[in-house]
Each structure stands twice: as C-alpha cells, then as structure tokens.
Design a protein around this motif. Structure first.
Motif, PDB file in Angstrom:
ATOM      1  N   UNK A   5       0.808  -1.297  -0.204  1.00 45.49           N
ATOM      2  CA  UNK A   5      -0.055   0.226   0.122  1.00 45.49           C
ATOM      3  C   UNK A   5       0.870   1.224  -0.084  1.00 45.49           C
ATOM      4  N   UNK A   6       0.787   2.201  -1.186  1.00 45.33           N
ATOM      5  CA  UNK A   6       1.327   3.329  -1.059  1.00 45.33           C
ATOM      6  C   UNK A   6       0.786   4.466  -0.173  1.00 45.33           C
ATOM      7  N   UNK A   7       1.382   5.005   0.615  1.00 47.18           N
ATOM      8  CA  UNK A   7       0.569   5.926   1.673  1.00 47.18           C
ATOM      9  C   UNK A   7       0.135   7.208   0.890  1.00 47.18           C
ATOM     10  N   UNK A   8       0.468   7.328  -0.340  1.00 45.74           N
ATOM     11  CA  UNK A   8      -0.054   8.374  -1.041  1.00 45.74           C
ATOM     12  C   UNK A   8       0.670   9.758  -0.738  1.00 45.74           C
ATOM     13  N   UNK A   9       0.491  10.107   0.258  1.00 51.16           N
ATOM     14  CA  UNK A   9       1.170  11.355   0.968  1.00 51.16           C
ATOM     15  C   UNK A   9       2.074  10.879   2.149  1.00 51.16           C
ATOM     16  N   UNK A  10       3.298  11.003   1.934  1.00 55.07           N
ATOM     17  CA  UNK A  10       4.134  10.650   3.241  1.00 55.07           C
ATOM     18  C   UNK A  10       4.150  11.813   4.351  1.00 55.07           C
ATOM     19  N   UNK A  11       3.793  13.094   3.781  1.00 62.94           N
ATOM     20  CA  UNK A  11       3.565  13.960   4.792  1.00 62.94           C
ATOM     21  C   UNK A  11       2.412  13.836   5.813  1.00 62.94           C
ATOM     22  N   UNK A  12       1.266  13.583   5.077  1.00 65.11           N
ATOM     23  CA  UNK A  12      -0.026  12.935   5.781  1.00 65.11           C
ATOM     24  C   UNK A  12       0.302  11.969   6.886  1.00 65.11           C
ATOM     25  N   UNK A  13       1.125  10.926   6.202  1.00 61.11           N
ATOM     26  CA  UNK A  13       1.279   9.763   7.170  1.00 61.11           C
ATOM     27  C   UNK A  13       2.147  10.049   8.318  1.00 61.11           C
ATOM     28  N   UNK A  14       3.365  10.880   8.288  1.00 63.00           N
ATOM     29  CA  UNK A  14       3.970  11.348   9.370  1.00 63.00           C
ATOM     30  C   UNK A  14       3.355  12.430  10.041  1.00 63.00           C
ATOM     31  N   UNK A  15       2.439  13.199   9.757  1.00 63.70           N
ATOM     32  CA  UNK A  15       1.586  14.068  10.426  1.00 63.70           C
ATOM     33  C   UNK A  15       0.775  13.179  11.450  1.00 63.70           C
ATOM     34  N   UNK A  16       0.171  12.282  10.693  1.00 69.75           N
ATOM     35  CA  UNK A  16      -0.753  11.490  11.491  1.00 69.75           C
ATOM     36  C   UNK A  16       0.099  10.817  12.765  1.00 69.75           C
ATOM     37  N   UNK A  17       1.227  10.095  12.322  1.00 72.40           N
ATOM     38  CA  UNK A  17       1.852   9.480  13.499  1.00 72.40           C
ATOM     39  C   UNK A  17       2.538  10.321  14.434  1.00 72.40           C
ATOM     40  N   UNK A  18       2.984  11.670  13.877  1.00 67.38           N
ATOM     41  CA  UNK A  18       3.665  12.749  14.805  1.00 67.38           C
ATOM     42  C   UNK A  18       2.501  13.076  15.728  1.00 67.38           C
ATOM     43  N   UNK A  19       1.436  13.284  15.253  1.00 67.22           N
ATOM     44  CA  UNK A  19       0.346  13.562  16.286  1.00 67.22           C
ATOM     45  C   UNK A  19       0.067  12.843  17.360  1.00 67.22           C
ATOM     46  N   UNK A  20       0.178  11.372  17.054  1.00 69.19           N
ATOM     47  CA  UNK A  20       0.258  10.416  17.999  1.00 69.19           C
ATOM     48  C   UNK A  20       1.390  10.574  19.127  1.00 69.19           C
ATOM     49  N   UNK A  21       2.550  10.999  18.717  1.00 60.23           N
ATOM     50  CA  UNK A  21       3.650  11.208  19.284  1.00 60.23           C
ATOM     51  C   UNK A  21       3.411  12.452  20.108  1.00 60.23           C
ATOM     52  N   UNK A  22       3.007  13.378  19.674  1.00 62.61           N
ATOM     53  CA  UNK A  22       2.641  14.563  20.339  1.00 62.61           C
ATOM     54  C   UNK A  22       1.693  14.438  21.464  1.00 62.61           C
ATOM     55  N   UNK A  23       0.698  13.593  21.539  1.00 65.84           N
ATOM     56  CA  UNK A  23      -0.100  13.383  22.541  1.00 65.84           C
ATOM     57  C   UNK A  23       0.414  12.351  23.623  1.00 65.84           C
ATOM     58  N   UNK A  24       1.242  11.333  23.172  1.00 69.75           N
ATOM     59  CA  UNK A  24       1.874  10.723  24.078  1.00 69.75           C
ATOM     60  C   UNK A  24       2.855  11.683  24.744  1.00 69.75           C
ATOM     61  N   UNK A  25       3.462  12.228  24.180  1.00 69.69           N
ATOM     62  CA  UNK A  25       4.704  13.298  25.046  1.00 69.69           C
ATOM     63  C   UNK A  25       4.196  14.019  25.966  1.00 69.69           C
ATOM     64  N   UNK A  26       2.762  14.675  25.557  1.00 65.70           N
ATOM     65  CA  UNK A  26       2.048  15.536  26.489  1.00 65.70           C
ATOM     66  C   UNK A  26       1.741  14.812  27.782  1.00 65.70           C
ATOM     67  N   UNK A  27       1.226  13.559  27.377  1.00 62.52           N
ATOM     68  CA  UNK A  27       0.733  12.641  28.443  1.00 62.52           C
ATOM     69  C   UNK A  27       1.892  12.274  29.517  1.00 62.52           C
TER      70      UNK A  27
END
Length: 292
Positions: A177-199
């Motif tokens: 599966x090509x992710x289409x937009x690598x930027x969107x994929x890493x934004x999605x994953x980075x947002x999870x990292x941001x939530x985990x970091x804040x927690x």
C-alpha cells in the motif's frame, strides 16, 4: 515477467506481501488475536470489581473506554496482514491513527483528571467545578477530532492506494500500500507522538502526588515505553523492505499497546485478584501502612 539467467525465455515474477500463510504473518496474526483478549479480560475484572477502592479511585468510566480502545488497537493490526486490496489500503492507516488517537487521548484525560482531582482538594480551589467526567470527555473528543481532520484531509487530497513495486527486488513484485502522501502519514503518526509526549510530561510532573493518586506513576512508565517503541520504529520502518516494512509496523502496534496494558492495568489487576487486602480505601490513603 522476468528473464531467466540465459535470457532465452521469460519467467513469472513471484509476488511478496505479508500473508496469513507466511510464518511471519501467521505468527503476528495469532499474537494480535490473543493480545486483543487481554483488554477484554481486564475489562471483565474491572466490571466485576467496579465497587472496590482501586477501580473507583482510577476513574472507572475512563478505564473502560481506554480498555475498549486498546482492544481496537490490537485488532487494527490484523488489517496490515493479508493481500493489500484497495479498500484495505484506504482504511488500515486511518483506522490505526484513529483508534490510537482515542487510546492516547484516554490516557491524557486520565492524567489530567489525576492532577485536577488532587488540586481540587485544596481549600478554596476553583477546580472543584472541573472534577466531573465532562472535562475528561471534552479532552478526548477534542484530541480525536484533530486526528479525524488529519485523516479526512489525507483521504481527500492524497489517499493511500494499491501498488505493485517491481523495482525494489529483482524478480519479485512487492504488493503493498502506497501511503499516497508521506507528509500526511508522518503528520498522523507525529500527532500520536505529540499526544503521548504531553501525557508523559503531565504524568511525570504529577508522579509525586500522594499514593492515593499514584496512577500518574503508571501512566509515566506506559507513555515512556510507548514513545520508546515508536521512536525505535522509525529507523526500522525506513530501512526495511517488502513485507518486513509492514511487519515492523504490526510489531510496533502490538508492542506499544502491550506497554499501555502492562504498565497501567496489570499492577491494578494483580492487587485486585491476589492482594485484596490492599484494595481498600484505608490502604490507598496510606492508613494501612501506618497500622503495620
């Protein structure tokens, strides 16, 4: 097709993807299925002992929602195994991003609840009006809503798609599966990292609260383990090829989900089932230690 060594005839190329028939894919699928049972077992324990001190002190409703989200986290890893059809390519990363956003939002809401509950006990504190479940659910809805918008924009402008890669490995067609937009994929994953970091930061700052509110300590360890898994995942994901790229993501999903279950819920279940004398209000408030 692919030419043979003599280059006098063409041979069909073999296809490669993380299949359920492969030992690696089968092992990960079995691990995901049995792992998904663990949050349900813990949920059953919490429901059966919902009137006990530990369950009531650790926000019963949020704990149940977190356990259900962890159940979905384990199950979403199954979407990465098998032939990557077009529909599966569209949904698997979005499903992963949404259920993990729900999971980490619940952890963040539990952390904020711990801090508010402790500070609200001080005389004249204005935080008493914020001790209900509304604040927790508002935090969850707000955090999940941001991830939802990221996924919607991803699907609208550059959605993932089915791809046949014949360039990475000679003689092999990698179906992925090509992710289409690598930027969107890493934004999605980075947002999870941001939530985990804040927690992690909020829980770390609240770790020295009295023992009756010591869930912050478990959340600190769980978020540290969660972040460690996904930080280690990034170089592995970028260096792996073929079905091993997908296998690394499945392994990271299972490991990070187990980190949350193990650090937050296993200690509570151990006390509930094997140390019932510690599952009392007096012990949680520190009185049980003074009597010994």
């Amino acid at each position: 097709m692919w030419p043979n060594l003599q280059q006098d005839r063409c041979l069909p190329r073999t296809t490669e993807f993380l299949s359920f028939e492969e030992p690696l894919g089968y092992s990960l699928a079995v691990a995901a299925f049995f792992s998904s049972l663990s949050p349900l077992i813990v949920l059953g324990v919490f429901i059966h002992y919902k009137n006990t001190a530990i369950v009531r002190a650790n926000n019963y409703s949020l704990s149940c929602l977190l356990l259900l989200s962890l159940f979905l986290c384990f199950l979403c890893s199954l979407g990465f195994i098998g032939y990557p059809q077009t529909e599966k390519c569209l949904l698997r990363q979005v499903a992963f991003g949404m259920v993990f956003a729900l999971c980490i939002s619940c952890v963040l809401a539990k952390t904020i609840t711990v801090v508010i509950a402790f500070n609200a006990t001080r005389p004249g504190s204005r935080l008493r009006n914020w001790t209900g479940v509304r604040v927790s659910y508002c935090v969850i809805v707000f955090c999940v809503f941001i991830q939802l918008w990221i996924c919607i924009l991803w699907l609208l402008f550059s959605p993932p798609f089915h791809e046949l890669d014949s360039d990475t490995k000679p003689g092999v067609i990698i179906v992925n599966c090509n992710e289409g937009s690598p930027t969107a994929f890493w934004c999605m994953l980075g947002y999870l990292g941001l939530l985990a970091t804040i927690s992690f930061i909020v829980a770390f700052l609240a770790r020295r609260l009295p023992d009756s509110f010591n869930e912050a300590k478990y959340i600190t360890f769980s978020m540290l383990a969660f972040l460690s898994v996904w930080v280690s995942f990034i170089p592995s994901f970028l260096s792996a090829r073929g079905m091993y790229t997908v296998a690394m993501e499945v392994f990271a999903i299972l490991s990070s989900s187990w980190a949350v279950v193990g650090c937050i819920f296993v200690p509570k279940c151990f006390i509930i089932l094997f140390r019932p004398n510690m599952n009392s209000r007096d012990h949680l408030m520190g009185k049980g230690r003074n009597l010994k």
